[in-house]
Design an enzyme around this catalytic site. Structure first.
Site, short mmCIF file in Angstrom:
data_model
loop_
_atom_site.label_atom_id
_atom_site.label_comp_id
_atom_site.label_asym_id
_atom_site.label_seq_id
_atom_site.Cartn_x
_atom_site.Cartn_y
_atom_site.Cartn_z
N GLY A 177 0.83 -1.20 0.00
CA GLY A 177 0.00 0.00 0.00
C GLY A 177 0.86 1.25 0.00
O GLY A 177 1.92 1.28 0.62
N GLN A 330 -33.90 -13.82 13.89
CA GLN A 330 -33.07 -12.62 13.77
C GLN A 330 -32.16 -12.52 15.00
O GLN A 330 -30.95 -12.27 14.86
CB GLN A 330 -34.00 -11.39 13.67
CG GLN A 330 -33.32 -10.11 13.21
CD GLN A 330 -33.18 -10.00 11.70
OE1 GLN A 330 -33.52 -10.91 10.96
NE2 GLN A 330 -32.65 -8.88 11.23
N GLU A 424 -0.90 -9.87 6.66
CA GLU A 424 -0.22 -10.20 7.92
C GLU A 424 -0.42 -11.66 8.29
O GLU A 424 -0.58 -11.99 9.47
CB GLU A 424 -0.73 -9.29 9.05
CG GLU A 424 -0.26 -7.86 8.95
CD GLU A 424 1.26 -7.74 9.06
OE1 GLU A 424 1.83 -8.36 9.96
OE2 GLU A 424 1.85 -7.03 8.23
#
Lengths: 664, 664
Positions: A177, A330, A424
């Site tokens: 990055g 839910q 990582e």
């Protein structure tokens, strides 16, 4: 929009002190204050607006991120923010950017691997951002296996330089990055070669771009690797590709804290313990676990709030329909995720302590706890990031169709988060490392060497391997020592089973490879035990605020029992619990859901997230979701004109039968 | 790029006739020929290129889709394609577009719900695309609960018209594909009101836009609902929002096959059985199951091929590293998904037969199998789409970091697929419907009424509830009747347990709601049994080609045993198998992985997908992935210039210290 609070009736139902819970979640009053101030600072600054982010083309999106990054730097300096405040501010800006790698990887790499002299030379430049750095490790052909990197750094004694070179296409640096378009410098990992001998992978500081006009230096090909998953999301980051064509750097740009190359080209190891590297890994992974709780808590905050607003089915005599949060299906998906967010928060807190402990021991040359700490952080990184990635997507589905709209915030949250499962350390590779450590622990059990830290329970292997769970009624599943013992027994038995099966193989290595799917399950069991244990330990501490501990107790039990239900096969196949006890756990879980229900909205309020940070029409604090969804829709560029671009060329000819159907 | 085949060494390893397997996968030689011809036609036509799709802004993306849709129509007519060929061609164009709704929902709605007269009037216009239609059912506030829709259609006897109206914000039509920017007409679902009485939801044909200039008609507000999850993906579709302000339509635009409103405003039911609607549902859901196998097979094709190319770790003495497909952890995730793709393909094929069967029975007024067929298709829709959505994301993770790049094809495949879990019935809501049917089946067991079709095994409940699994060695798990009985026993016992627990509740309805999480698990068990059974039945048919049946046998066993391992808790808690038998299943699974390994690449080749259709750098047929990844990267617009736009304004000032750090 009128001022409303559609959640008011939910908020008055809460049975605990939300402000006190905010302090617990933040870690301290101080943390809460800093976070709160920085969040508001960002939310109120128009430059940090997130509007349209998911609709921009890559170039505009990226330019906008550059703008925000510079603006953040200006604000940090103008307001004389502390390092803590500055990093909080960057967090709430909430866009991956080159600065993350500069501060999070480039600076720490020099700090950790550079000599004092090197630190004195490079760090001041980096601190003032007179140079911008990235961390160039992974290559097109090599990610997880760092030892397989192909880039070479060959010492040339004639000129006292290293020649950095990319010998193959697959040796191109790929993914770093900040590399693609921004960084002026990089810490580059390459195979060190002196006198024809390969000394393995080492780090080197390499300048990539001119500090005058930003053009790449001679011999360097650098660019962006292309569009990534999702709208907005990680596309604000310039992940890059980098190739070296015999690029020369001075010898003193090899990071030489741990090993050196002399003027003559001799390779020398310093007396600095190489284990220091693992200390850094513990640090980085601890931040990843902490990020997992942040990402999951954002998603669950959106899903809980919208589930309390949304109504569907169950209307009696024309009355209002049922809030979907009242459906058990839910709750059965929402509440274990809510509990997980809290569980990950506390295990992250504990990992922060572990990092301090390990660092102090390393400074005193005590390496005894390092392998255990390393295995434990690797495993927790894997388990928490996988659960978070899945959990965010589950939250999106829990919002029904509307969760699929970018304006819900959930698609971007998912897309920007999932790389955490890979970077990582790939999550499966990490679990195999944990498993390897567990197998070693089992092998040493007879040797008199006591297992330490999170593996201490292996010391009670004789008991755990044949103990019987004491649960007789559903309420017994609220007893923390019963829960912990069940999780310990499961973890020990899975590990010992693996060790026994491995021992039947022609060689331990073959056995390990053959059994690796089972080993991954054993590693997960060990890591889940750690999270459950640390949650329980947290509850043994003093916790302020009316009703706060009681709520956390409920969440802790939900976390443990929902895991037990999900992995019921493990517990039953190893005989840790009986089928009847498994059914009782499920019964208890349903009772716990009813207890958490009235507190659900307040429990996500305790995260103290601003509407700006959540970035979600569905997760708004005031619950006024439908006007928000409606207003957001009209902002789509496709609605700029009533009749769409393309009508004349591609729709009208159809309707006007310029292309007649000859057959249909 | 040079011509290579990096998979050549894999392909020669295959132990079966790949061409014969292609026929099995396609369903017949004819199907394979048509698919192959259409796929090549699309792949070779530059208008259908997928280049840059994930990098376009919404407007350009959408316009490009309009262009492709018109071009497809032209080609279909020029080449005088059959209906079968035309729908294949649209499949391979591989972009969601308004035409999908026109052909897939609008036309069938008129066919199914319109009177003969209505069909005669509207269908010719639709067939020639002189009008373009969509299907406007869901609203901002109502998705799953169709009965809760708020839009009204009030009959006005004075003018012999219906007045279509959106009384609230939440009654706005929301989501219909093709509505936002393209459709001239819609089938609108609204509450029919005559003489002040609400007769529930009915369908109406409503013109939305002028056929002259495409502008919305008076009283109609229509637009796009905004950007959705993912790059490219479903953003090619103009899902829309629609509001009516007292829009008048003639009475004869109510779809009147099943019920009518007379000139006087009297509501009349015709003698056409209402159950016909369920026939259509079976049809639509059958196509969704078939689409699931397509989507999952694309993802697994990419993941298997890249796993065979990618090497990591395990290098001995500088030799090549290990292909990641050789790691058991990779196989343990890849091969069950590969098996699932085949399993879903065959259960989809069977569903097609079921649709024909149901249709014939309906025509003979035999409604006896309808509830069972309805429950079974609802459940299969749910189970296959959930597994496919998860499976695509798993495939993405199995490709490591590179799977996160859009050029891998996997992010778009995921984003474009996941709505299948929500549309045509939310997956959890559907499973509860299945559970309701199962509870009814259990309740009727004593009544003498024999359970039919996929629930016939409930007739053997007495045996299944106490039978003991016969497995003594790992090989016993290859016996289909042992597998089926274990799955039947699990499904029956979970259902019966639920029924017993419900009976303890104050009322059946309260019990059902309270137990709904368990009911969902029982429904899943029932559906997985169906898939396993249909795979086994497929293998009892005559299957041509050397080694083909043997490979399918292996995949069938992997599918069943990996499910058994995943849901081990179910099997153990209900006592269907013993812990020892569970361990033996796992052992057998490992052996099966070794058997499928040499055939893995050939088994995905058998899908016969073109590189165009796959759209993946990682899934290329020739395996030449690294040059492809590299070349794709440079096409990103961010690489248009070496120095990025924004450098002067936002990077240079930083490096040149225009904003000095005052503190750090």
């Amino acid at each position: 929009m009128e001022e409303v609070d559609h959640h008011a009736h939910e908020r008055i139902k809460a049975q605990f002190d939300v402000e006190a819970m905010k302090v617990v979640w933040a870690g301290s009053k101080h943390n809460l204050d800093v976070a709160d101030r920085m969040a508001r600072l960002v939310a109120s600054d128009p430059v940090f607006s997130k509007d349209n982010r998911t609709m921009l083309v890559r170039k505009d999106l990226f330019k906008n991120t550059l703008r925000k990054s510079l603006h953040a730097w200006k604000r940090i300096n103008e307001l004389r923010l502390t390092e803590e405040e500055a990093s909080m501010l960057r967090l709430f800006v909430d866009e991956p950017a080159y600065v993350d790698l500069h501060w999070g990887m480039f600076v720490p790499a020099i700090r950790g691997q550079g000599t004092e002299e090197q630190q004195k030379k490079w760090l001041p430049l980096a601190y003032k951002m007179q140079i911008i750095g990235c961390y160039a490790q992974t290559e097109l052909g090599h990610g997880s296996n760092v030892q397989g990197l192909e880039t070479t750094a060959t010492f040339d004694p004639k000129s006292d330089e290293f020649i950095i070179h990319s010998p193959t296409l697959t040796s191109s640096k790929w993914w770093p990055g900040g590399l693609g378009k921004v960084s002026t410098h990089a810490v580059v990992y390459a195979r060190l070669i002196t006198n024809g001998k390969d000394h393995g992978v080492h780090g080197f500081i390499v300048q990539l771009r001119s500090l005058d006009d930003h053009s790449p230096l001679s011999g360097i090909i650098v660019g962006d690797i292309g569009t990534k998953f999702g709208n907005g999301a990680y596309n604000t980051m310039d992940n890059g590709v980098l190739q070296f064509n015999h690029v020369r750097i001075p010898r003193d740009q090899m990071l030489m804290r741990v090993s050196q190359v002399t003027r003559e080209g001799k390779y020398v190891q310093s007396d600095v313990p190489r284990q220091l590297v693992y200390g850094t890994m513990v640090y980085v992974r601890q931040t990843i676990v902490s990020d997992a709780s942040k990402a999951l808590s954002r998603a669950i905050c959106i899903a809980v709030r919208y589930s309390a607003v949304r109504r569907q089915f169950g209307s009696q005599d024309g009355g209002p329909e049922t809030q979907v949060i009242d459906f058990k299906t839910q709750q059965n998906r929402l509440f274990p995720l809510l509990a997980s967010a809290y569980a990950f928060r506390f295990v992250g807190e504990w990992l922060k302590w572990l990092y301090t402990d390990v660092t102090q021991r390393l400074q005193a040359s005590d390496f005894s706890t390092l392998p255990e700490a390393h295995a434990c952080t690797a495993g927790l990184k894997s388990v928490t990031t996988s659960a978070t990635a899945d959990g965010i997507e589950e939250c999106r589905k829990l919002c029904g169709g509307h969760g699929y709209l970018c304006s819900s915030g959930l698609p971007e949250l998912f897309a920007v988060y999932v790389p955490a499962c890979t970077y990582e350390g790939d999550n499966i590779v990490l679990l195999l490392q944990v498993a390897r450590f567990l197998m070693k622990t089992v092998a040493q059990l007879g040797s008199g060497k006591q297992p330490v830290g999170t593996t201490a329970y292996f010391g009670r292997v004789q008991h755990l391997i044949q103990c019987k769970c004491d649960v007789r009624g559903a309420d017994d599943w609220l007893n923390p020592s019963i829960i912990v013992e069940a999780f310990q027994a499961r973890a020990v038995r899975l590990a010992v089973n693996c060790a026994q099966n491995i021992s039947k193989a022609p060689s331990p290595e073959e056995g390990f490879l053959e059994l690796s799917a089972d080993l991954v399950e054993a590693a997960i069991a060990h890591c889940q035990l750690i999270i459950v244990s640390k949650f329980i330990e947290k509850l043994q501490q003093d916790i302020q605020g009316q009703g706060v501990k009681e709520q956390l107790q409920i969440l802790c039990n939900i976390y443990a029992l929902s895991l037990l239900h999900k992995h019921l096969g493990d517990f039953l196949v190893t005989g840790c619990i009986t089928p009847k006890q498994g059914a009782l756990a499920n019964e208890q879980l349903r009772k716990l859901y009813s207890q958490v229900r009235p507190n659900a909205v307040a429990l996500v309020d305790a995260f103290n997230y601003t509407d700006h940070y959540l970035g979600s029409t569905l997760g708004r604090y005031d619950g006024n979701v439908y006007p928000a969804l409606y207003d957001e829709a009209w902002k789509d560029p496709l609605n700029d004109s009533v009749v769409p671009d393309g009508y004349q060329e591609y729709i009208r000819p159809l309707l006007k039968q310029k292309y007649k159907s000859s057959r249909l």
